[in-house]
Design an enzyme around this catalytic site. Structure first.
Site, short mmCIF file in Angstrom:
data_model
loop_
_atom_site.label_atom_id
_atom_site.label_comp_id
_atom_site.label_asym_id
_atom_site.label_seq_id
_atom_site.Cartn_x
_atom_site.Cartn_y
_atom_site.Cartn_z
N SER A 89 12.65 -31.63 5.70
CA SER A 89 12.07 -30.95 6.87
C SER A 89 12.62 -29.54 6.81
O SER A 89 12.58 -28.81 7.95
CB SER A 89 12.45 -31.42 8.01
OG SER A 89 11.56 -31.02 9.00
N THR A 191 15.59 -30.26 10.13
CA THR A 191 15.85 -28.69 10.81
C THR A 191 16.97 -28.39 11.26
O THR A 191 17.93 -29.16 11.60
CB THR A 191 14.94 -28.89 12.18
OG1 THR A 191 13.50 -29.20 11.90
CG2 THR A 191 14.88 -27.51 12.73
N THR A 209 13.00 -24.28 9.44
CA THR A 209 12.49 -25.55 9.26
C THR A 209 11.09 -25.49 8.65
O THR A 209 10.67 -24.55 8.49
CB THR A 209 12.25 -26.17 11.05
OG1 THR A 209 11.53 -27.57 10.82
CG2 THR A 209 10.96 -25.30 11.45
N ARG A 219 -0.25 -24.80 12.48
CA ARG A 219 0.71 -25.07 13.56
C ARG A 219 2.01 -24.38 13.51
O ARG A 219 2.75 -24.67 12.52
CB ARG A 219 0.85 -26.54 14.03
CG ARG A 219 1.85 -26.95 15.07
CD ARG A 219 3.18 -27.30 14.65
NE ARG A 219 4.25 -27.77 15.60
CZ ARG A 219 5.35 -27.89 15.58
NH1 ARG A 219 6.08 -27.46 14.41
NH2 ARG A 219 6.05 -28.57 16.55
N VAL A 220 2.61 -23.69 14.67
CA VAL A 220 4.24 -23.21 14.64
C VAL A 220 5.04 -23.99 15.68
O VAL A 220 4.29 -23.94 16.76
CB VAL A 220 3.80 -21.69 14.85
CG1 VAL A 220 5.38 -20.94 14.92
CG2 VAL A 220 3.38 -20.98 13.74
N GLY A 221 5.92 -24.37 15.42
CA GLY A 221 6.91 -24.88 16.58
C GLY A 221 7.70 -24.08 17.32
O GLY A 221 7.68 -22.81 17.14
N ASP A 222 8.71 -24.51 17.71
CA ASP A 222 9.74 -23.79 18.50
C ASP A 222 10.67 -22.89 17.73
O ASP A 222 11.29 -21.98 17.90
CB ASP A 222 10.55 -24.70 19.54
CG ASP A 222 11.38 -25.59 18.64
OD1 ASP A 222 10.94 -26.24 17.73
OD2 ASP A 222 12.63 -25.92 18.86
N THR A 242 16.33 -28.74 18.30
CA THR A 242 15.61 -29.48 17.53
C THR A 242 14.93 -30.48 18.16
O THR A 242 14.91 -30.87 19.50
CB THR A 242 16.76 -30.03 16.37
OG1 THR A 242 15.79 -30.68 15.26
CG2 THR A 242 17.36 -30.94 16.95
N GLY A 243 13.77 -31.24 17.37
CA GLY A 243 12.90 -32.04 18.02
C GLY A 243 11.55 -31.51 18.17
O GLY A 243 11.20 -30.73 17.48
N GLY A 245 9.03 -29.57 18.99
CA GLY A 245 8.91 -28.02 19.29
C GLY A 245 7.87 -27.59 20.60
O GLY A 245 8.53 -26.63 21.51
#
Ligand code: SD4
Length: 334
Positions: A89, A191, A209, A219-222, A242-243, A245
């Site tokens: 990841s 991550t 990550t 898609r983009v996370g946190d 983490t987790g 996002g």
């Protein structure tokens, strides 16, 4: 502990020698498992990171012991994990999106509040270093996609294929059913979010990550979002997430943790409060996703907390580089 072991049901998402100054600290954790997360006497330098990443924290500490600053430490520490093909990841070997593309998100923040980020970066292993170049060599904070890649190449980064045979095979297997159930994992390498305080007492942080496996294209996370995946305030402290996002972004989690510390909470208390904001939302679906935070304050106290079990923090301080299991919110049997 292997990556997918955490999934209990289909929907559950998801030695060196320390030298330096010593800071006396008076705040205390209110955690039931106080011993796991806080310290009453913090000696510098120190490094913490999400999950079990002792090789990365060792590298960061090596940089700090050699007189490097916290910014160099977090960058070089994260680079170890980015180059690790087994960590599915982060960087090379990261699991792809549902179209088979490995896309990376990363950010970095220094003691002066400067920051840089890349989102949807492809074919460049060291996203954290590109983020640092964005911070230092451009007037911008964030570059995305092809623009980020071209910028990286202009700075001498070599493009390469990040999809390893193992990750390709996992994706091929996933495609048979192609059900999107974001997996937030507990594997040793994941991550990576890292925070460091150098001998001068200055704080920096980084987060990198490949994001959630089999996410939608684009898609983009946190993780690359300053304030969500990472926040550093050199007066107060720093936090990284983490987790899942999306849930971190909705609560601007890392900024929240730092602001709670500004209000007087210990890092442990602040992480717990930030998790409680997520799980106490009306109709929160928290049983089906994981979020974890780690934090450090200016006094060198640390904390970590998550929704579910299996989250851990790696901490390197006073010559001890150890994985510390986090306390967690959901004590019902999973
Ligand atoms: C994301 N927060 O892209 C990342 C994923 C993660 O452990 O942290 N996985 O939402």
């Amino acid at each position: 502990m292997k990556r997918r072991n955490f999934i209990k049901n289909a929907t559950l998402s998801t030695a060196g020698l320390a030298v330096g100054s010593t800071i006396a600290s008076c705040a205390e954790s209110n955690s039931e498992e106080k011993k796991t997360t806080s310290t009453s006497m913090a000696s510098l330098p120190l490094v913490i990171a999400t999950w079990h990443v002792t090789e990365s924290t060792a590298k960061a500490m090596e940089v700090l012991q050699a007189g490097g600053n916290a910014l160099d430490a977090v960058e070089q520490g994260c680079m170890i994990e980015e180059a690790n093909e087994k960590g599915q990841s982060v960087g090379k070997g990261g699991l792809p999106d549902r179209d088979g593309n490995v896309t990376l998100d990363a950010c970095i923040m220094d003691k002066n509040g400067n920051c840089g980020a890349v989102v949807y970066l492809q074919n460049i292993t060291h996203a954290v270093s590109v983020a640092r170049k964005v911070m230092e060599d451009t007037p911008h904070v964030m570059l995305a996609g092809e623009g980020a890649k071209q910028f990286a190449i202009s700075k001498g980064f070599q493009p390469e294929d990040l999809l390893t045979d193992a990750s390709k095979a996992a994706w091929e297997k996933w495609k048979i059913e192609a059900k999107y159930k974001p997996i937030i994992n507990i594997e040793n390498h994941d991550t990576i979010g890292m925070l460091a305080i150098d001998k001068n007492g200055d704080i920096s942080g980084a987060c990198t990550t490949s994001g959630l496996a089999y996410k939608m294209g684009g898609r983009v996370g946190d993780s690359p979002i300053i304030g969500s995946g990472l926040f550093v305030d050199n007066e107060i402290g720093a936090a990284v997430a983490t987790g899942l996002g999306e849930e971190v972004v909705k609560t601007v989690g890392s900024f929240l943790v730092v602001e709670l510390m500004r209000q007087g909470k210990s890092p442990q208390e602040a992480c717990e409060e930030a998790i409680s904001r997520i799980v106490n939302k009306p109709n929160s679906d928290y049983k089906n996703f994981q979020v974890g935070y780690i934090a450090v304050n200016k006094q060198g106290e640390t904390g970590s907390y998550s929704i579910h079990q299996w989250f851990s923090m790696t901490k390197f301080q006073d010559g001890v580089n150890e994985q510390i299991q986090s306390n967690y919110f959901n004590k019902t049997k999973e």
